[in-house]
Write an enzyme that holds these catalytic residues in place. Structure first.
Site, PDB file in Angstrom:
ATOM      1  N   GLU A 247     -15.492 -32.197  45.176  1.00  0.00           N
ATOM      2  CA  GLU A 247     -14.480 -32.581  44.190  1.00  0.00           C
ATOM      3  C   GLU A 247     -13.217 -31.824  44.542  1.00  0.00           C
ATOM      4  O   GLU A 247     -13.129 -30.615  44.300  1.00  0.00           O
ATOM      5  CB  GLU A 247     -14.964 -32.211  42.776  1.00  0.00           C
ATOM      6  N   CYS A 281      -6.741 -30.615  38.587  1.00  0.00           N
ATOM      7  CA  CYS A 281      -6.843 -31.510  39.744  1.00  0.00           C
ATOM      8  C   CYS A 281      -6.276 -32.885  39.407  1.00  0.00           C
ATOM      9  O   CYS A 281      -5.760 -33.572  40.269  1.00  0.00           O
ATOM     10  CB  CYS A 281      -8.286 -31.613  40.210  1.00  0.00           C
TER      11      CYS A 281
HETATM   12  P1  NAD Z   1     -10.279 -23.097  46.960  1.00  0.00           P
HETATM   13  O1  NAD Z   1     -10.736 -24.181  47.853  1.00  0.00           O
HETATM   14  O2  NAD Z   1      -9.345 -22.085  47.486  1.00  0.00           O
HETATM   15  O3  NAD Z   1     -11.530 -22.272  46.393  1.00  0.00           O
HETATM   16  C1  NAD Z   1     -12.568 -22.893  45.661  1.00  0.00           C
HETATM   17  C2  NAD Z   1     -13.835 -22.078  45.813  1.00  0.00           C
HETATM   18  O4  NAD Z   1     -14.260 -22.102  47.165  1.00  0.00           O
HETATM   19  C3  NAD Z   1     -13.678 -20.609  45.465  1.00  0.00           C
HETATM   20  O5  NAD Z   1     -14.845 -20.176  44.818  1.00  0.00           O
HETATM   21  C4  NAD Z   1     -13.524 -19.948  46.826  1.00  0.00           C
HETATM   22  O6  NAD Z   1     -13.916 -18.590  46.841  1.00  0.00           O
HETATM   23  C5  NAD Z   1     -14.477 -20.789  47.648  1.00  0.00           C
HETATM   24  N1  NAD Z   1     -14.214 -20.808  49.087  1.00  0.00           N
HETATM   25  C6  NAD Z   1     -13.054 -20.563  49.752  1.00  0.00           C
HETATM   26  N2  NAD Z   1     -13.236 -20.705  51.086  1.00  0.00           N
HETATM   27  C7  NAD Z   1     -14.528 -21.072  51.270  1.00  0.00           C
HETATM   28  C8  NAD Z   1     -15.318 -21.399  52.411  1.00  0.00           C
HETATM   29  N3  NAD Z   1     -14.812 -21.376  53.651  1.00  0.00           N
HETATM   30  N4  NAD Z   1     -16.611 -21.752  52.229  1.00  0.00           N
HETATM   31  C9  NAD Z   1     -17.146 -21.809  50.985  1.00  0.00           C
HETATM   32  N5  NAD Z   1     -16.451 -21.496  49.861  1.00  0.00           N
HETATM   33  C10 NAD Z   1     -15.154 -21.141  49.997  1.00  0.00           C
HETATM   34  O7  NAD Z   1      -9.703 -23.830  45.677  1.00  0.00           O
HETATM   35  P2  NAD Z   1      -9.018 -23.146  44.415  1.00  0.00           P
HETATM   36  O8  NAD Z   1      -7.646 -22.755  44.808  1.00  0.00           O
HETATM   37  O9  NAD Z   1      -9.940 -22.143  43.832  1.00  0.00           O
HETATM   38  O10 NAD Z   1      -8.992 -24.362  43.387  1.00  0.00           O
HETATM   39  C11 NAD Z   1      -7.906 -25.209  43.224  1.00  0.00           C
HETATM   40  C12 NAD Z   1      -8.182 -26.526  43.901  1.00  0.00           C
HETATM   41  O11 NAD Z   1      -9.336 -27.124  43.329  1.00  0.00           O
HETATM   42  C13 NAD Z   1      -7.071 -27.529  43.700  1.00  0.00           C
HETATM   43  O12 NAD Z   1      -6.831 -28.202  44.892  1.00  0.00           O
HETATM   44  C14 NAD Z   1      -7.631 -28.479  42.656  1.00  0.00           C
HETATM   45  O13 NAD Z   1      -7.058 -29.756  42.693  1.00  0.00           O
HETATM   46  C15 NAD Z   1      -9.076 -28.483  43.023  1.00  0.00           C
HETATM   47  N6  NAD Z   1      -9.898 -28.918  41.897  1.00  0.00           N
HETATM   48  C16 NAD Z   1     -10.532 -30.124  41.973  1.00  0.00           C
HETATM   49  C17 NAD Z   1     -11.269 -30.590  40.879  1.00  0.00           C
HETATM   50  C18 NAD Z   1     -11.953 -31.924  40.901  1.00  0.00           C
HETATM   51  O14 NAD Z   1     -12.797 -32.175  40.041  1.00  0.00           O
HETATM   52  N7  NAD Z   1     -11.646 -32.806  41.842  1.00  0.00           N
HETATM   53  C19 NAD Z   1     -11.360 -29.813  39.731  1.00  0.00           C
HETATM   54  C20 NAD Z   1     -10.693 -28.599  39.703  1.00  0.00           C
HETATM   55  C21 NAD Z   1      -9.974 -28.164  40.794  1.00  0.00           C
END
Ligand code: NAD
Length: 511
Positions: A247, A281
């Site tokens: 997501e 998002c």
């Molecule tokens: P991010 O991708 O930076 O981090 C998300 C999670 O992934 C965190 O827990 C982080 O520690 C972990 N992570 C980071 N690198 C990783 C890796 N290489 N392997 C595994 N895990 C890893 O995202 P964010 O900045 O925390 O969140 C914001 C983003 O999330 C925005 O782009 C937003 O649109 C999206 N989002 C999407 C939805 C949806 O339902 N589509 C909902 C909420 C947020």
């Protein structure tokens, strides 16, 4: 967020992070990061606990999970306090975006899971139905790794965790390092409800910890986060053929038709672009308004955006949740200004102590600007005039993202017609974003906004393997098509083809 900085490592080799408040930069917490060995150990414990958890059956699991509704209701003040400490979001948003949907998801899934997950019989077609019966069992996958972001840290962890548990899996949750304690509440609440300790666990850490969880002995990854991280997780999963739900981010478009209720459209434009400080998002990130009503729409939007309060604890608009976002939003606004965008109000970082960005309205936005092509995740209304609805649809689809979108019109038939032409996972009429909170809706992104479904029957069944079991009706000692092949076998097959599919009556009988 919290603002995150590396802190001194512990003497036993754990990395540590220091968290500070987005409201005023004051220290709020320190986080010890789990090592890869600790992640593996949590997964081992989860695997050992899974068989018993699955054996309890969906009705019993649902009964346990259902108790969590009352616990969230009773402990909402503590949960809200944690969420607000880590994100600075206004109390109204903590209640509306975290507590209410969390209660609703718990309530809904714990009632409906039984129906969605129960073994079912599927009627067979043609002569097959004389010979066999088909049952479909929804079997748990095993251990699910859930990795979550910081923008709605309680509910975005709770929803996938609860669905995975109800389906009979055990779960290891790796929340965002930016909001660890808010997500930890999910595990605490479920333990209090009676879910055994090893059945749902949390491991804390950053991207490296998330990567360790993806590499561990799990059976599925449910990831919510950015497109960039989604690509990395998808690549890691493809190496092992590990199922994953992704997501990801969005750049949701709102289409304002000539026949829209402009008061509602303008109020929606401001709210849907700015709630949760634009860090959703499914925030409205681009608005295409039909030229004939654009002047009046922009006037109303500007008036309403100017009335949005910000800068104090319970104002309408909270701070951005972490410092990285302040840089992104500022960069997008500067880029828009350099390329001819008109900033009607706002457009700057607020001079106070917290991570506040002014409520902002930009008009004459174009697809040459980052503001219209990259996820901004800030309190910005970005407006483009279009000739007509056809051009609005064309521009809305001109994006690498495809999460959700909205159409403002007084005509629901037209709304559905436009929705069918939008390359997005979902569409709302005269509204937006709310669709994630509708558990019946199979929510999920298209294009770079993701893979798989988080809600709806498909979402819940995404945590199971649908195992078809074909039961023999007659238990005869051999099948007519097994060895040895003979002239009779050929004759039988020939007549099946000629009469079964080569005639109108046959096609009707075998369909
Ligand atoms: P991010 O991708 O930076 O981090 C998300 C999670 O992934 C965190 O827990 C982080 O520690 C972990 N992570 C980071 N690198 C990783 C890796 N290489 N392997 C595994 N895990 C890893 O995202 P964010 O900045 O925390 O969140 C914001 C983003 O999330 C925005 O782009 C937003 O649109 C999206 N989002 C999407 C939805 C949806 O339902 N589509 C909902 C909420 C947020």
């Amino acid at each position: 967020m919290a603002i995150v900085h590396p802190a001194d490592d512990t003497t036993d080799g754990h990395r540590r992070l220091a968290l500070a408040s987005p409201l005023d930069g004051s220290p709020i917490d320190e986080l010890e990061i789990a090592t890869s060995a600790e992640v593996d150990h949590a997964v081992e414990k989860a695997r050992a606990a899974q068989r018993n958890w699955a054996a309890r059956g969906v009705a019993e699991r649902a009964k346990i999970v259902r108790r969590a509704v009352q616990i969230v209701v009773d402990r909402r003040e503590e949960i809200v306090a944690t969420v607000r400490a880590e994100t600075g979001k206004p109390r109204a948003e903590a209640l509306m975006l975290e507590i209410v949907p969390a209660c609703d998801f718990l309530n809904y899934w714990s009632v409906h899971a039984r129906n969605v997950l129960r073994p079912r019989r599927q009627r067979l077609h043609g002569s097959l139905r004389m010979l066999k019966k088909l049952y479909i069992e929804e079997l748990p996958l095993g251990v699910v790794g859930v990795i979550t972001p910081w923008n709605a840290p309680f509910v975005l962890a709770l929803n996938p965790v609860v669905q995975a548990l109800l389906a009979g899996n055990t779960v290891v949750l790796k929340p965002s390092e930016v909001t660890p304690r808010s997500s930890e509440w999910v595990v605490r609440v479920l333990h209090e409800a009676g879910v055994p300790e090893d059945v749902v666990q949390v491991v804390h850490g950053d991207g490296r910890t998330g990567a360790a969880l993806v590499d561990s002995d799990i059976d599925k990854v449910c990831f919510t986060g950015s497109v960039g991280t989604g690509h990395k997780i998808s690549a890691a999963c493809s190496q092992r053929l590990l199922p994953c739900t992704l997501e990801l981010g969005g750049k949701d478009a709102m289409i304002v038709c000539a026949d829209a209720d402009l008061e509602r459209a303008a109020a929606g434009a401001v709210y849907l672009s700015m709630f949760n400080t634009g860090q959703v998002c499914m925030s409205t990130e681009r608005i295409y308004v039909v030229d004939s009503v654009a002047d009046e729409f922009i006037r109303l939007v500007t008036e309403k955006a100017a009335a949005v309060t910000y800068g104090s604890r319970d104002a309408d608009l909270g701070p951005l949740f972490w410092d990285r976002q302040l840089d992104v939003v500022s960069r997008h606004i500067d880029d828009a200004k350099n390329k001819g965008g008109q900033v009607v109000i706002g457009g700057a970082v607020d001079a106070g102590k917290g991570l506040y960005f002014q409520p902002t309205v930009v008009v004459d936005a174009t697809h040459e600007m980052q503001l219209m092509t990259e996820e901004t995740f800030g309190p910005v209304v970005a407006i483009t005039r279009v000739r007509d609805e056809a051009q609005a649809i064309e521009k809305a689809n001109d994006s690498r993202y495809g999460l959700s979108g909205s159409v403002f019109t007084k005509d629901p038939v037209k709304a559905r017609r436009i929705a069918r032409q939008m390359n997005t996972g979902s569409v709302c009429h005269n509204d937006g974003a709310v669709i994630y909170g509708v558990p019946e809706a199979p929510f999920g992104g298209r294009k770079e906004s993701g893979l798989g479904r988080v809600n709806g029957t498909d979402g819940l069944r995404g945590y199971t393997h649908a195992q078809p079991v074909l039961i023999d009706r007659w238990q005869s000692s051999a099948s007519s098509v097994w060895y040895p092949y003979s002239e009779k076998t050929i004759r039988n097959l020939e007549s099946m083809i000629r009469f079964g599919y080569g005639t109108k009556l046959g096609r009707w009988l075998t369909s």
